[in-house]
Design a protein around this motif. Structure first.
Motif, PDB file in Angstrom:
ATOM      1  N   ARG A   1      35.371  25.343  24.441  1.00 44.61           N
ATOM      2  CA  ARG A   1      36.312  24.310  24.915  1.00 44.61           C
ATOM      3  C   ARG A   1      35.647  22.963  24.783  1.00 44.61           C
TER       4      ARG A   1
ATOM      5  N   ASP B   1      31.720  35.944  25.881  1.00 45.24           N
ATOM      6  CA  ASP B   1      31.378  36.070  27.300  1.00 45.24           C
ATOM      7  C   ASP B   1      30.668  37.390  27.575  1.00 45.24           C
TER       8      ASP B   1
ATOM      9  N   ARG C   1      41.804  19.848  35.534  1.00 46.40           N
ATOM     10  CA  ARG C   1      42.307  20.889  34.624  1.00 46.40           C
ATOM     11  C   ARG C   1      42.207  22.218  35.357  1.00 46.40           C
TER      12      ARG C   1
ATOM     13  N   MET D   1      42.636  26.426  35.048  1.00 42.84           N
ATOM     14  CA  MET D   1      42.793  27.611  34.200  1.00 42.84           C
ATOM     15  C   MET D   1      42.894  28.836  35.091  1.00 42.84           C
TER      16      MET D   1
ATOM     17  N   HIS E   1      35.047  31.854  21.655  1.00 42.89           N
ATOM     18  CA  HIS E   1      35.882  30.784  22.205  1.00 42.89           C
ATOM     19  C   HIS E   1      34.982  29.642  22.654  1.00 42.89           C
TER      20      HIS E   1
ATOM     21  N   HIS F   1      31.222  30.808  21.830  1.00 39.34           N
ATOM     22  CA  HIS F   1      30.403  31.893  22.391  1.00 39.34           C
ATOM     23  C   HIS F   1      31.291  33.093  22.723  1.00 39.34           C
TER      24      HIS F   1
HETATM   25  O1  LIG Z   1      37.486  26.385  30.180  1.00 42.11           O
HETATM   26  C1  LIG Z   1      37.724  27.009  29.176  1.00 42.11           C
HETATM   27  O2  LIG Z   1      38.662  26.740  28.432  1.00 42.11           O
HETATM   28  C2  LIG Z   1      36.854  28.151  28.747  1.00 42.11           C
HETATM   29  C3  LIG Z   1      35.663  28.341  29.598  1.00 42.11           C
HETATM   30  C4  LIG Z   1      34.783  29.365  29.000  1.00 42.11           C
HETATM   31  O3  LIG Z   1      34.259  29.226  27.936  1.00 42.11           O
HETATM   32  C5  LIG Z   1      34.580  30.613  29.707  1.00 42.11           C
HETATM   33  O4  LIG Z   1      35.113  30.782  30.788  1.00 42.11           O
HETATM   34  O5  LIG Z   1      33.892  31.482  29.155  1.00 42.11           O
END
Ligand SMILES: O=C(O)CCC(=O)C(=O)O
Ligand SMILES: C[N+](C)(C)CCCC[C@H](N)C(=O)O
Length: 443
Positions: free
Chosen positions: A408, A254, A415, A417, A406, A252
């Protein structure tokens, strides 16, 4: 693309459309991509000299200059109304060379664009001179004139773009922080739609500092710089979105629910999951090219049917973010790709127009839209389109959110980020200087 279509024979395109077996699709699609990328090494067919300029009368536009252009092989002619030359006058009275801004308010341009007789226009020794009736004089050097006058003839996907899928991408675009060069970073970002920087200190602070050195942050209600993980209770800035869980999220872009979507997505995985949590990237311009070849009517629908997206949160700080009516595949005025907005999750209700209003209304329209969206979604989810990577601490990835999807994979364990959105306009303002003068006006 215009060039590419000439090189790919009609029969190949025909095959591309007719064969239904997906492997055959992919095989021909690869061929097409390879041709597109091979084209990128060729120079653009660009008119680079003026052989003559003559005064002429156009039946509707009035007095024009007829300009004969050549590139050594082909000649062409363009008739340009006199007003264009007055508008592009670069004399110090007409143009501020320090600020690169015109001085004209455009109130009297037609009156100013008159000449008294034929002798007012001369072209020799690569210089065009025009003595205007009001006493003003304009002189153009022919190379400067061509640059301002002529658009390159090809459309996007442009020579500079390396459209990729999982097998054509080649080595992943990466640069080292220790020998960081902004031109190299920019070129890779523009070519591939993403680039990783290796060797960044593994902290949110260092990541934010580095990201800010690339472009200003595009702030949103998620916070200017975010850290997120899959433990809701541990997050200061938790939001009601699957990003904050350990579920799979498919490809998708964002911020489809913002009238201005964030242009660049920055991720740094500070702590990878025990299992899963991989990052999947898909070149959505390549996906759109594939849709165009395999299913032209679906392409037509997705480039012209505006749809809505939303982001709704309840709770203590309620939000209703909504971006009205944009096509999934937005084309630019020259027919190239402007922006892909693909987020099946964040789509708002597909409202129908009643009583002959503009938009989707008949059952056929609605079914055709769903067929087109599904066809594109299948391409975006086709594993052969994707690059799958494990983001590791120390590597910061910059993704063009107007082009590259992107995703996941689901994961188990903790995890973490961090990342941010950056202003793509601001990055491109600097990056354009490193992509070659001929292509600068195409990215
Ligand atoms: O957790 C991730 O690697 C990506 C999450 C995601 O798709 C986003 O934040 O738009
Ligand atoms: C990146 N960050 C975790 C802050 C937000 C994620 C936003 C996710 C949203 N569904 C979208 O696709 O826009």
């Amino acid at each position: 693309m215009a060039l590419a279509s000439q090189i790919i024979s009609p029969s190949q395109q025909f095959l591309l459309i007719l064969r239904t077996h997906s492997l055959i699709h992919i095989c021909f699609f690869d061929l097409r991509l390879q041709m597109l990328s091979r084209l990128s090494s060729r120079s653009i067919r660009f008119f680079n000299s003026i052989s003559s300029i003559e005064l002429t009368q156009h039946p509707k536009a009035g007095t024009c200059l007829s300009v004969d252009l050549s590139n050594g092989k082909t000649d062409t002619n363009v008739q340009v109304p006199l007003i264009w030359f007055r508008d592009h006058c670069r004399s110090v009275n007409a143009y501020n060379h320090t600020t690169n801004q015109r001085k004209s308010k455009m109130l009297n341009l037609f009156e100013e664009s008159r000449i008294s007789d034929r002798s007012a226009v001369t072209y020799d020794a690569k210089q065009l001179s025009i003595n205007w009736a009001d006493g003003h004089k304009t002189v153009f050097d022919s190379a400067d004139l061509i640059k301002m006058l002529v658009k390159p003839q090809q459309k996007q996907p442009r020579d500079l773009y390396h459209l990729w899928n999982g097998s054509t991408i080649g080595p992943l675009p990466t640069v080292q922080n220790s020998s960081f060069s902004f031109p190299e970073f920019s070129q890779k970002f523009v070519q591939f739609g993403f680039v990783s920087v290796e060797g960044i200190e593994q902290t949110p602070e260092a990541t934010e500092k580095f990201a800010r050195s690339i472009a200003p942050i595009h702030d949103t209600y998620y916070g200017a710089f975010w850290t997120f993980n899959n433990k809701a209770e541990q997050q200061e800035n938790y939001h009601e979105d699957t990003a904050y869980s350990n579920e799979e999220i498919g490809p998708h872009t964002d911020g489809t629910y913002f009238p201005q979507s964030p242009g660049i997505q920055v991720f740094h995985c500070l702590r990878p999951a025990d299992r899963g949590g991989k990052t999947v990237l898909v070149d959505a311009f390549a996906a759109a090219e594939r849709l165009k070849a395999e299913n032209p009517s679906a392409y037509q629908i997705l480039t012209t049917t505006p749809i809505d997206h939303h982001y709704i949160e309840k709770g203590e700080n309620p939000l209703f973010s909504w971006a009205p009516s944009k096509p999934v595949i937005e084309l630019s005025a020259d027919g190239g790709y402007a922006q892909i907005r693909f987020n099946p999750y964040d789509r708002a209700p597909l409202r129908l127009s009643l009583n002959g209003g503009k938009g989707l209304s008949t059952p056929e329209d609605v079914t055709a839209f769903y067929e087109a969206y599904q066809a594109f979604s299948r391409i975006c989810h086709d594993p052969t389109m994707a690059v799958k990577i494990q983001l590791m601490p120390g590597t910061v990835i910059f993704i063009d959110n107007l082009r590259v999807l992107h995703a996941r994979t689901a994961f188990s364990g903790y995890r973490q980020m961090c990342g941010c959105y950056l202003s793509r306009d601001n990055l491109m303002a600097k990056a354009r200087l490193h992509v070659g003068e001929e292509t600068r006006l195409q990215v």
